[in-house]
Motif scaffolding. Structure first.
Motif, PDB file in Angstrom:
ATOM      1  N   LEU A 155       0.712  -1.253   0.108  1.00 16.40           N
ATOM      2  CA  LEU A 155      -0.059  -0.003   0.085  1.00 16.40           C
ATOM      3  C   LEU A 155       0.973   1.311  -0.048  1.00 16.40           C
ATOM      4  N   ARG A 156       0.293   2.457  -0.550  1.00 15.98           N
ATOM      5  CA  ARG A 156       0.958   3.642  -0.390  1.00 15.98           C
ATOM      6  C   ARG A 156       0.204   4.745   0.647  1.00 15.98           C
ATOM      7  N   LEU A 157       0.920   5.073   1.340  1.00 17.75           N
ATOM      8  CA  LEU A 157       0.197   6.021   2.535  1.00 17.75           C
ATOM      9  C   LEU A 157       0.757   7.329   2.483  1.00 17.75           C
ATOM     10  N   THR A 207       8.875   8.577  -1.237  1.00 17.24           N
ATOM     11  CA  THR A 207       9.350   9.871  -1.638  1.00 17.24           C
ATOM     12  C   THR A 207       9.376  10.633  -0.247  1.00 17.24           C
ATOM     13  N   THR A 208       9.565  12.008  -0.300  1.00 21.31           N
ATOM     14  CA  THR A 208       9.524  12.666   0.785  1.00 21.31           C
ATOM     15  C   THR A 208       8.175  12.878   1.544  1.00 21.31           C
ATOM     16  N   THR A 209       7.285  12.750   0.721  1.00 22.95           N
ATOM     17  CA  THR A 209       5.862  12.858   1.226  1.00 22.95           C
ATOM     18  C   THR A 209       4.837  11.550   1.391  1.00 22.95           C
ATOM     19  N   HIS A 210       5.509  10.344   0.852  1.00 23.89           N
ATOM     20  CA  HIS A 210       4.900   9.171   0.695  1.00 23.89           C
ATOM     21  C   HIS A 210       5.680   7.891   1.406  1.00 23.89           C
ATOM     22  N   SER A 211       5.224   6.907   1.539  1.00 22.16           N
ATOM     23  CA  SER A 211       5.911   5.792   1.953  1.00 22.16           C
ATOM     24  C   SER A 211       5.035   4.431   1.354  1.00 22.16           C
ATOM     25  N   LEU A 212       5.719   3.334   1.182  1.00 20.33           N
ATOM     26  CA  LEU A 212       4.832   2.260   1.207  1.00 20.33           C
ATOM     27  C   LEU A 212       5.010   1.105   2.246  1.00 20.33           C
ATOM     28  N   LEU A 213       3.809   0.720   2.469  1.00 19.12           N
ATOM     29  CA  LEU A 213       3.593  -0.413   3.548  1.00 19.12           C
ATOM     30  C   LEU A 213       3.465  -1.627   2.931  1.00 19.12           C
TER      31      LEU A 213
END
Length: 323
Positions: A240-242, A264-270
């Protein structure tokens, strides 16, 4: 100026706070002259403290290792932290319950009333809910830690995630604590690769082997361990992307959620894993955050059937679910 007794207690506490004290710095901390400091050091030695002295450039004082354990000096916060930690440790580590109770009894007798009230407040108002048996034995932890420190190879029987028991021959390197569970990080000699072992799945005791030369531990060993615990063992997986940085999401999401990786600087992967599609969907729903599916190809059809079934369940008898 402090009395002699109070000054000795202060000196003992300072010597225990760091490995080495320059003589001038220690005298300044006690607000005494060098001659008085030397007399106080001699008094501590008479009381059983193995104080070592060195002269010349870089000389000073250090608390050495003695045959008998000298009285331990703790400040207020250290005493309270120790009391709380002892009460919490026995919930997950077996074999230390009686020793913890004895040590807590000694602390209660030594601490002044104001500290005793602070140290026992949490215990006094906390309900003891069922947590199951301790997850790891203190004796086994100590044996593994000693083998890691001394560089001794180990043989043991290990029960894998699926229930199969295998014989392992490893070079132990590190212990890791993840939630309430403990893991051994080791170089698997037969597989010629790094492996992690849940310590509560080690069965039948340890067999010590030969000495081995230290092996550099991979810098990403912690990340690999987390992935191996929360994601890799499961057949049902989803990515998922959060919105949020790695630090923000690690602070907000519980450990069981899965492995968080920066994108990225604003999003992470779970990356999440579970035994069944139902369990995986339940974990996604408990995140309580806006998510975007990045990869769910392997479980997409199963999750689709689960959602259709749930829609049918909640649509019966007029309890229709809004689209």
């Amino acid at each position: 100026m402090l009395s002699t007794s109070a000054r000795l207690l202060r000196l003992a506490s300072l010597l225990q706070s760091r490995r080495h004290w320059p003589g001038a710095a220690l005298a300044d901390a006690l607000d005494v002259e060098a001659r008085t400091l030397r007399r106080d050091v001699e008094r501590l030695r008479e009381l059983g403290y193995p104080v070592e002295a060195s002269s010349g450039v870089g000389g000073g004082y250090a608390l050495g290792r003695g045959a008998a354990l000298p009285p331990l000096m703790l400040d207020d916060d250290e005493a309270v932290a120790l009391a709380i930690a002892l009460r919490a440790a026995s919930a997950s580590v077996g074999g230390i319950e009686a020793t913890s109770l004895q040590l807590m009894g000694k602390l209660d007798q030594l601490m002044p009333q104001r500290l005793r009230r602070r140290a026992t407040a949490l215990h006094a108002v906390t309900l003891s809910l069922r947590t199951g048996t301790p997850l790891v034995d203190a004796g086994l932890l100590s044996e593994l830690a000693t083998a890691c420190r001394d560089g001794r190879a180990l043989r043991f029987s290990y029960r894998k995630h699926a229930g199969e028991t295998t014989a392992r021959h490893v070079q132990p390197q590190r212990l890791a604590n993840y939630g309430r569970r403990w893991y051994l990080i080791a170089w698997d000699i037969e597989r010629e690769d790094w492996r992690s072992f849940r310590i509560d799945r080690i069965e039948g005791g340890l067999q010590l082997g030969d000495l081995f030369a230290p092996r550099p531990v991979p810098p990403d060993v912690a990340a690999r361990l987390e992935r191996g615990i929360a994601y890799a063992p499961f057949a049902c997986r989803i990515t998922l992307r959060l919105q949020g940085s790695l630090e923000e999401l690690q602070a907000a999401l519980p450990l069981w959620c899965g492995v968080i990786e920066p994108e990225t600087t604003t999003h992470s992967l779970l990356r999440m894993g579970a035994e069944t599609p139902e369990g995986l969907l339940a974990q996604v729903l408990m995140i309580d955050r806006a998510v975007e599916v990045v990869d769910a190809d392997a479980v997409a059809s199963d999750i689709g059937r689960i959602l259709a079934r749930m829609s049918s369940v909640f649509s019966r008898d007029g309890a229709r679910v809004a689209p």
